[in-house]
Design an enzyme around this catalytic site. Structure first.
Site, PDB file in Angstrom:
ATOM      1  N   ASP A 198      55.210  14.441  82.785  1.00  0.00           N
ATOM      2  CA  ASP A 198      55.365  13.350  81.823  1.00  0.00           C
ATOM      3  C   ASP A 198      56.821  13.136  81.410  1.00  0.00           C
ATOM      4  O   ASP A 198      57.148  12.122  80.801  1.00  0.00           O
ATOM      5  CB  ASP A 198      54.480  13.595  80.591  1.00  0.00           C
ATOM      6  CG  ASP A 198      52.994  13.474  80.925  1.00  0.00           C
ATOM      7  OD1 ASP A 198      52.665  13.295  82.109  1.00  0.00           O
ATOM      8  OD2 ASP A 198      52.159  13.582  80.003  1.00  0.00           O
ATOM      9  N   ASP A 221      71.035 -34.980  84.442  1.00  0.00           N
ATOM     10  CA  ASP A 221      70.783 -34.018  85.508  1.00  0.00           C
ATOM     11  C   ASP A 221      69.447 -33.307  85.315  1.00  0.00           C
ATOM     12  O   ASP A 221      68.836 -32.823  86.260  1.00  0.00           O
ATOM     13  CB  ASP A 221      71.906 -32.985  85.567  1.00  0.00           C
ATOM     14  CG  ASP A 221      71.820 -32.137  86.824  1.00  0.00           C
ATOM     15  OD1 ASP A 221      72.163 -32.652  87.898  1.00  0.00           O
ATOM     16  OD2 ASP A 221      71.362 -30.981  86.737  1.00  0.00           O
ATOM     17  N   LEU A 249      70.790 -33.077  91.619  1.00  0.00           N
ATOM     18  CA  LEU A 249      71.232 -33.893  92.736  1.00  0.00           C
ATOM     19  C   LEU A 249      70.907 -33.228  94.057  1.00  0.00           C
ATOM     20  O   LEU A 249      70.570 -33.881  95.036  1.00  0.00           O
ATOM     21  CB  LEU A 249      72.736 -34.104  92.644  1.00  0.00           C
ATOM     22  CG  LEU A 249      73.156 -35.477  92.145  1.00  0.00           C
ATOM     23  CD1 LEU A 249      74.661 -35.602  92.182  1.00  0.00           C
ATOM     24  CD2 LEU A 249      72.520 -36.566  93.017  1.00  0.00           C
TER      25      LEU A 249
HETATM   26  S1  SF4 Z   1      49.606  14.221  86.930  1.00  0.00           S
HETATM   27 FE1  SF4 Z   1      49.654  12.514  85.492  1.00  0.00          FE
HETATM   28  S2  SF4 Z   1      49.373  13.485  83.501  1.00  0.00           S
HETATM   29 FE2  SF4 Z   1      49.945  15.096  84.930  1.00  0.00          FE
HETATM   30  S3  SF4 Z   1      52.131  15.321  84.745  1.00  0.00           S
HETATM   31 FE3  SF4 Z   1      51.744  13.904  86.425  1.00  0.00          FE
HETATM   32  S4  SF4 Z   1      51.815  11.910  85.442  1.00  0.00           S
HETATM   33 FE4  SF4 Z   1      51.561  13.380  83.806  1.00  0.00          FE
END
Ligand code: SF4
Lengths: 520, 427
Positions: A36, A274, A410
């Site tokens: 993450d 224009d 144009l």
């Molecule tokens: S599998 Fe999904 S939830 Fe797990 S670390 Fe990777 S992105 Fe995050």
């Protein structure tokens, strides 16, 4: 379970990160697995931030599960406090941590940290990024802001701007200028640019300017109720909306409405000859609700386009978008399914798209020019130059950015006259773009941001035509002689014309009969 | 045989104590591997069973890469799926049926596990078995984990390739298997060199298509082209195949050492080896020397990312004249990376895993001339005046073997040359 290729919004904790990263003196302790941490690159790469987001991830692993994820969280929270010494901490869980139910909020409260700890409940399996930002900002405001004496002068808080927001950086400056011209100063801009102690003094402002309902509406409502601060409903994007905004502010504050129009160029540019070629350009508008509502109005009333379709990806804004679509005689496309948007655009064959980076890619694939009006953002949406969407300069920027992808006035006539000339013929694009607007679908390649790439063949095989009529060879050849930027319209009109008359095969005659029929 | 790389007189790093710290790790999860794997396996689709976060990761990681049509997607788990597991299996069947109906070009489907699917214990191997029966013979369904609780970045490719090994047909044929997903151009070069030495038949894992006749058995010897393939190594060994340990084919020395290990196995005449390698080797040396002018005497610090760190540190120190301050990898598998460790002169801190805040403190204190790190850290370090190289570029740029050795060195010299070129500060 829902199959997703590209998403318009990230998970809710990314919304919380946008709030935290926009602020100073706040730290976010996020119970999450290591992968993450990818979210950091959104801020450091796309927005080119020179600091890491103020986020500590616990990065628990499989072997921690069942054993000690709770302790891991506490250690991470303590280390984060010791290292960063924030004024306040927000704590929460990502989708995975939500499942292991460690209750980061509860744990953090028992730790006795010497600063406010604000727990976040962001249901990852129901809600998305905008909700996460809105809810996080609301929780911070609720925890820290209190009623207090108003400033002597009339002041406003600007609320809604976040990190990774679409032109938020420049909109702040533009709205500040609009207010300043009316003698109103800014008390706090939040969440972006504020610290927890700034949030604590938000109550001193006389009213709130709700810049982006997506990220601050809940906080605005709470402050209206608890701090007795009215908030503005009009988002000042476009000339008309900016005028309405000024009127609304005047009404709230009792100040005389005033707008310095000396720098405003959109109205004259749009009236100048224009721009005649802009008349009735068929546009499809898609993005977040706020920007779509604003863009549809500008498209129709200030550019003279014909809005042939509109919609938004955030369901929270479905109601106003549906209402406006109805007013335009349309049915809104409310979906976060990229493929559905693609199908809608394919069926409508607009001459231009006002959309997001996703629609830009759809446009590339279908050979339809696109101007970007809304998040999700790409590195290109953070230009070095001043480039707001709101206020007076914002209106000028809209004019330029929307006209840019189109062929100049144009030039359009020249293309018609010389349509058999090899330089103008067929796929020759607008001369100021140095390339064709219609690349081979396979070569679409971008670097530098989370731009969705072309998903191509995931959609089903194209039928002969969308109406089931057949193009005869000579008609097809004739169609190819029509410059690319009107070809989609010609094809569509001809097919509609044929279908309505029960003509199964389109010949050159059908093509020109249709042309005559639709001539305006 | 051509002179082989000399080992450092002072001893290599194989037995250097490894610094292990436990804290926040700033790395991608194994799902990231899908970004390059799906380009390599042209009839495969990668279906992640995960959350919006997983979909967002793929999209964000993909955005900084170059590719066209994705053959991957995420089946996003929703509240209803989390309530009861039987439902989730049914839902998955539905998603897969729809997908396969719409994409008849798919011959291999990988069900990819994520953190959420693993935490709720959604059994993907059971699902894969069921679907294989259901969609046989047109589609083969396999499963592996790319989750962040089980895998780090390039380990996703390892898990994917390892999942393919048990279902490969058995063959007793004497053959060479090259293991690792490489850009086609690089793969062709390697095969060209080996075939010129009379080595064959040569097979590749992953094969571009499921129908390619790839088998494995006791007659198979294999060479890894990437250092992160530990599980695949074990899976192949279990099938009776034999690993040819070698340094990894980065730079002149690595490529020569790698080719030599295979040549020795196949009893290639040293004169022939010399004849085949002399010209590309000379080209590689020349190309490297150009970039090395910039790199010589400069210091380098590796954050853990792709597991390529140790072989790259070996290349940069021995062939480009750099000094390594710290070389860290998410995992150090000595059975695989040993030959590279032997060649890396003692001196740098060798670390495994990470506490990113502490490691950033070390990097800022050491002020290396070049820091190799992930995308999340690069701009913040640049803002501190430290030149950086994004590690992720190393995974999907052609950098292996002789003809790319110069490009590989160039990836590291470019940030330094750029820092030199720019005149942006007020005088
Ligand atoms: S599998 Fe999904 S939830 Fe797990 S670390 Fe990777 S992105 Fe995050």
């Amino acid at each position: 379970m829902k199959l997703t290729v590209w998403t318009y919004e990230g998970p809710p904790h990314v919304g919380a990160m946008r709030v935290a990263t926009g602020m100073t003196g706040l730290h976010y302790v996020l119970h999450a697995p290591q992968g993450d941490t990818y979210a950091d690159l959104l801020f450091t790469m796309i927005e080119r931030r020179n600091h890491r987001p103020p986020v500590t991830y616990t990065t628990f692993q499989a072997r921690d599960l069942g054993a000690d994820t709770a302790n891991l969280f506490k250690t991470a929270a303590q280390d984060a406090y010791d290292r960063f010494k924030p004024e306040a901490i927000i704590v929460g869980a990502s989708c995975t941590a939500e499942l292991i139910q460690d209750d980061p909020g509860g744990m953090a409260e028992t730790m006795g940290l010497p600063v406010p700890v604000i727990p976040l409940e962001l249901p990852s399996y129901q809600r998305k990024e905008n909700f996460g930002a809105d809810e996080t900002f609301f929780q911070i405001v609720k925890a820290l802001a209190r009623p207090m004496e108003r400033t002597k002068q009339i002041t406003a808080n600007l609320i809604g701007p976040t990190a990774l927001g679409f032109r938020h950086r420049d909109d702040i400056q533009e709205v500040t200028a609009l207010l300043s011209d009316m003698g109103i100063s800014v008390n706090v801009v939040a969440p972006m640019t504020s610290s927890p102690s700034d949030i604590a003094r938000m109550g001193a402002a006389h009213f709130n300017v709700l810049m982006y309902p997506e990220t601050a509406e809940t906080a605005a409502r709470w402050m209206e109720r608890e701090l007795d601060q009215p908030y503005t409903r009009v988002v000042p994007i476009g000339v008309g909306a900016t005028r309405d905004f000024i009127a609304e502010v005047a009404k709230i504050t009792g100040v005389v409405p005033y707008m310095d129009e000396s720098r405003l160029r959109l109205p004259w540019y749009s009236k100048s000859v224009d721009s005649t070629y802009l008349t009735g350009k068929r546009v499809f508008v898609f993005g977040d609700g706020t920007h779509v509502l604003a863009a549809a109005r500008v498209a129709r009333d200030e550019m003279g386009f014909e809005v042939v379709g509109m919609g938004c990806y955030n369901r929270e804004m479905a109601r106003p978008v549906r209402a406006m679509a109805k007013d335009f005689g349309l049915t809104a496309t409310i979906t976060d399914d990229y493929l559905e948007v693609e199908r809608t655009i394919e069926a409508l064959q607009p001459e231009m798209i006002l959309g997001t980076q996703m629609e830009r890619h759809i446009g590339k694939r279908l050979g339809i020019p696109c101007a970007v009006i809304s998040a999700p953002v790409h590195v290109q949406d953070f230009p070095a130059r001043y480039s707001p969407q709101m206020g007076i300069e914002g209106a000028n920027v809209l004019f330029d950015t929307w006209v840019h992808p189109l062929v100049m006035g144009l030039e359009e006539h020249l293309l018609h006259m010389f349509r058999d000339d090899f330089e103008f013929h067929d796929a020759a694009g607008a001369s100021h773009h140095g390339g064709h607007t219609k690349p081979a679908p396979q070569e679409v390649a971008d670097a530098g941001g989370p731009a969705p790439q072309t998903p191509g063949s995931i959609s089903e095989e194209k039928k002969n035509t969308s109406f089931g009529v057949i193009w005869l060879d000579d008609a097809e050849r004739e169609l190819k002689k029509i410059p690319f930027f009107v070809r989609g319209k010609a094809r569509r009109n001809t097919e509609t014309f044929a279908t309505e008359r029960g003509v199964a095969e389109i010949s050159v005659d059908t093509l020109y009969e249709a042309k005559a029929h639709y001539a305006r | 045989m051509t002179e082989l790389p000399r080992l450092p007189a002072s001893g290599g790093c194989r037995d250097t104590p490894i610094l292990k710290q436990r804290g926040q790790r700033e790395v991608f999860c194994g799902l990231t591997g899908i970004i390059w794997l799906h380009r390599k396996m042209q009839d495969a689709f990668f279906l992640v069973i995960g959350s919006r976060t997983c979909a967002h990761l793929l999209q964000s990681a993909a955005g900084v890469m170059i590719f066209a049509e994705p053959r991957f997607g995420t089946a996003i788990l929703e509240e209803t799926d989390l309530a009861g597991l039987a439902d989730a299996q049914d839902e998955l069947d539905k998603v897969v049926d729809e997908l396969l109906a719409r994409r008849p070009d798919i011959k291999q489907l990988f069900l990819v596990g994520s953190c959420p699917s693993e935490v709720i214990k959604l059994d993907l191997s059971k699902a894969a078995e069921r679907m294989t029966q259901r969609h046989a013979p047109s589609v083969r369904v396999l499963n592996f984990s790319g989750s962040g609780i089980e895998t780090t970045f390039t380990q996703g490719e390892d898990a994917c390739l390892a999942s393919m090994v048990p279902v490969l047909p058995k063959t007793d044929e004497r053959q060479l298997l090259l293991v690792g997903a490489l850009p086609d151009v690089v793969e062709e070069q390697a095969i060209g060199l080996l075939e010129a030495m009379g080595i064959g038949p040569i097979k590749v894992l992953p094969a571009p298509r499921a129908s390619d006749d790839l088998g494995v058995g006791t007659g198979t010897v294999y060479a890894l082209t990437q250092p992160f393939l530990g599980d695949t190594h074990d899976a192949l060994t279990r099938r009776g195949a034999r690993h040819l340990p070698a340094p990894f084919p980065f730079g002149d020395e690595g490529t020569t050492g790698w080719l030599a290990a295979i040549a020795t196995e196949f009893n290639v005449d040293p004169a022939l080896f010399e004849k085949v390698t002399a010209a590309p080797r000379a080209r590689a040396r020349k190309a490297i020397s150009q970039a090395a002018e910039t790199l010589n005497g400069k210091s380098v610090f590796f954050f853990p990312d792709s597991q390529l760190e140790i072989p790259l540190a070996r290349f940069l120190t021995r062939e480009c004249g750099m000094d390594a301050i710290e070389v860290s990898a998410p995992f150090i598998h000595k059975g695989i990376i040993g030959p590279d460790l032997d060649m890396l002169a003692e001196g740098p801190t060798i670390s495994e895993g990470q506490d990113v805040d502490l490691q950033l403190d070390r990097a800022r204190a050491a002020r290396p001339d070049l820091t190799v790190c992930g995308l999340g850290l690069a701009n913040p370090l640049e803002a501190d005046g430290l030149a950086t190289k994004w590690a992720i570029e190393l995974v999907f740029t052609p950098v292996h073997f002789y003809e790319q050795a110069g490009d590989l060195a160039g990836l590291f010299s470019r940030p330094l040359r750029r820092a030199d070129l720019l005149k942006l500060e007020a005088p």
